[in-house]
Design a protein around this motif. Structure first.
Motif, PDB file in Angstrom:
ATOM      1  N   ARG A  49       0.851  -1.175   0.000  1.00 18.34           N
ATOM      2  CA  ARG A  49       0.000   0.000   0.000  1.00 18.34           C
ATOM      3  C   ARG A  49       0.891   1.230   0.000  1.00 18.34           C
ATOM      4  O   ARG A  49       1.794   1.346   0.810  1.00 18.34           O
ATOM      5  N   CYS A  50       0.634   2.121  -0.937  1.00 20.46           N
ATOM      6  CA  CYS A  50       1.441   3.321  -1.047  1.00 20.46           C
ATOM      7  C   CYS A  50       1.305   4.142   0.236  1.00 20.46           C
ATOM      8  O   CYS A  50       0.198   4.504   0.619  1.00 20.46           O
ATOM      9  N   PRO A  51       2.421   4.422   0.919  1.00 18.20           N
ATOM     10  CA  PRO A  51       2.328   5.177   2.170  1.00 18.20           C
ATOM     11  C   PRO A  51       1.900   6.629   1.947  1.00 18.20           C
ATOM     12  O   PRO A  51       1.534   7.313   2.895  1.00 18.20           O
ATOM     13  N   TRP A  52       1.942   7.074   0.696  1.00 18.58           N
ATOM     14  CA  TRP A  52       1.540   8.455   0.432  1.00 18.58           C
ATOM     15  C   TRP A  52       0.064   8.567   0.124  1.00 18.58           C
ATOM     16  O   TRP A  52      -0.649   9.330   0.755  1.00 18.58           O
ATOM     17  N   CYS A  53      -0.424   7.801  -0.852  1.00 20.53           N
ATOM     18  CA  CYS A  53      -1.825   7.957  -1.271  1.00 20.53           C
ATOM     19  C   CYS A  53      -2.726   6.810  -0.814  1.00 20.53           C
ATOM     20  O   CYS A  53      -3.934   6.894  -0.937  1.00 20.53           O
ATOM     21  N   GLY A  54      -2.133   5.734  -0.288  1.00 17.56           N
ATOM     22  CA  GLY A  54      -2.946   4.638   0.227  1.00 17.56           C
ATOM     23  C   GLY A  54      -3.416   3.650  -0.823  1.00 17.56           C
ATOM     24  O   GLY A  54      -4.128   2.700  -0.515  1.00 17.56           O
TER      25      GLY A  54
ATOM     26  N   TYR B 179       6.737   3.615  -3.071  1.00 15.89           N
ATOM     27  CA  TYR B 179       5.503   4.308  -3.448  1.00 15.89           C
ATOM     28  C   TYR B 179       4.943   3.780  -4.762  1.00 15.89           C
ATOM     29  O   TYR B 179       5.669   3.190  -5.562  1.00 15.89           O
ATOM     30  N   CYS B 180       3.647   4.075  -4.979  1.00 14.54           N
ATOM     31  CA  CYS B 180       2.957   3.525  -6.151  1.00 14.54           C
ATOM     32  C   CYS B 180       3.399   4.215  -7.434  1.00 14.54           C
ATOM     33  O   CYS B 180       3.303   3.641  -8.510  1.00 14.54           O
ATOM     34  N   SER B 181       3.847   5.451  -7.331  1.00 16.30           N
ATOM     35  CA  SER B 181       4.200   6.192  -8.536  1.00 16.30           C
ATOM     36  C   SER B 181       5.337   7.156  -8.234  1.00 16.30           C
ATOM     37  O   SER B 181       5.633   7.458  -7.074  1.00 16.30           O
TER      38      SER B 181
ATOM     39  N   GLY C 233       5.228  10.230  -8.846  1.00 14.57           N
ATOM     40  CA  GLY C 233       4.605  11.423  -8.277  1.00 14.57           C
ATOM     41  C   GLY C 233       4.477  11.319  -6.761  1.00 14.57           C
ATOM     42  O   GLY C 233       4.810  12.261  -6.034  1.00 14.57           O
ATOM     43  N   CYS C 234       4.011  10.168  -6.280  1.00 18.64           N
ATOM     44  CA  CYS C 234       3.855   9.974  -4.841  1.00 18.64           C
ATOM     45  C   CYS C 234       5.214  10.000  -4.159  1.00 18.64           C
ATOM     46  O   CYS C 234       5.368  10.544  -3.076  1.00 18.64           O
ATOM     47  N   LYS C 235       6.209   9.401  -4.809  1.00 20.82           N
ATOM     48  CA  LYS C 235       7.547   9.369  -4.228  1.00 20.82           C
ATOM     49  C   LYS C 235       8.082  10.795  -4.065  1.00 20.82           C
ATOM     50  O   LYS C 235       8.593  11.146  -2.994  1.00 20.82           O
TER      51      LYS C 235
HETATM   52 ZN   LIG Z   1       0.705   6.560  -4.256  1.00 24.29          ZN
END
Ligand SMILES: [Zn+2]
Length: 133
Positions: free
Chosen positions: A85-90, A108-110, A112-114
């Motif tokens: 699960r992306c710690p930024w956006c969930g 992270y998932c992307s 951008g989130c990173k």
């Molecule tokens: Zn994310």
């Protein structure tokens, strides 16, 4: 009468051959009615879907997807051990496709989130440094 008989016989023979063929296909189809769940290695009366587990596709009963997570971006079920699960956006994402940050130590998932997480991390650390100073 004679001709009719021959005709009937021929038709019957033909039908019979068809029936024989259908019969064997039906035989297989009876087994197919029992769907095979490759992941749990069991047959049963259920619908199956494709799931990903450690990079391999398996058929899996749709009634038994407890260990799997639907990944929107892949439009596929992935095993929970292959996703995070992306710690930024969930959002859930496939670990192999994750964007790891050396700065935060998280994945992270992307991109951008990173970047957002890193920006946040940097500004938080600045505040900590300022407070410490
Ligand atoms: Zn994310």
């Amino acid at each position: 009468m004679e001709a009719g008989k021959a005709y009937n016989y021929e038709v019957n023979g033909y039908d019979y051959e068809l029936d024989t063929t259908d019969g064997s296909i039906d035989g297989y189809e009876e087994n197919d009615d029992e769907s095979y769940d490759e992941f749990h290695e069991c047959y049963g009366d259920f619908d199956t879907t494709i799931v990903m587990y450690h990079g391999r596709e398996y058929s899996c009963s749709v009634d038994d997807l407890g260990e799997f997570v639907w990944i929107d971006s892949e439009e596929m079920y992935y095993h929970e051990s292959d996703v995070d699960r992306c710690p930024w956006c969930g959002e859930w994402f496939v670990k192999d496709d994750g964007h790891e940050s050396e700065l935060t130590g998280n994945c992270y998932c992307s991109e951008g989130c990173k970047e957002k997480a890193e920006d946040c991390y940097i500004s938080e650390n600045k505040q900590i440094e300022l407070k410490a100073a």
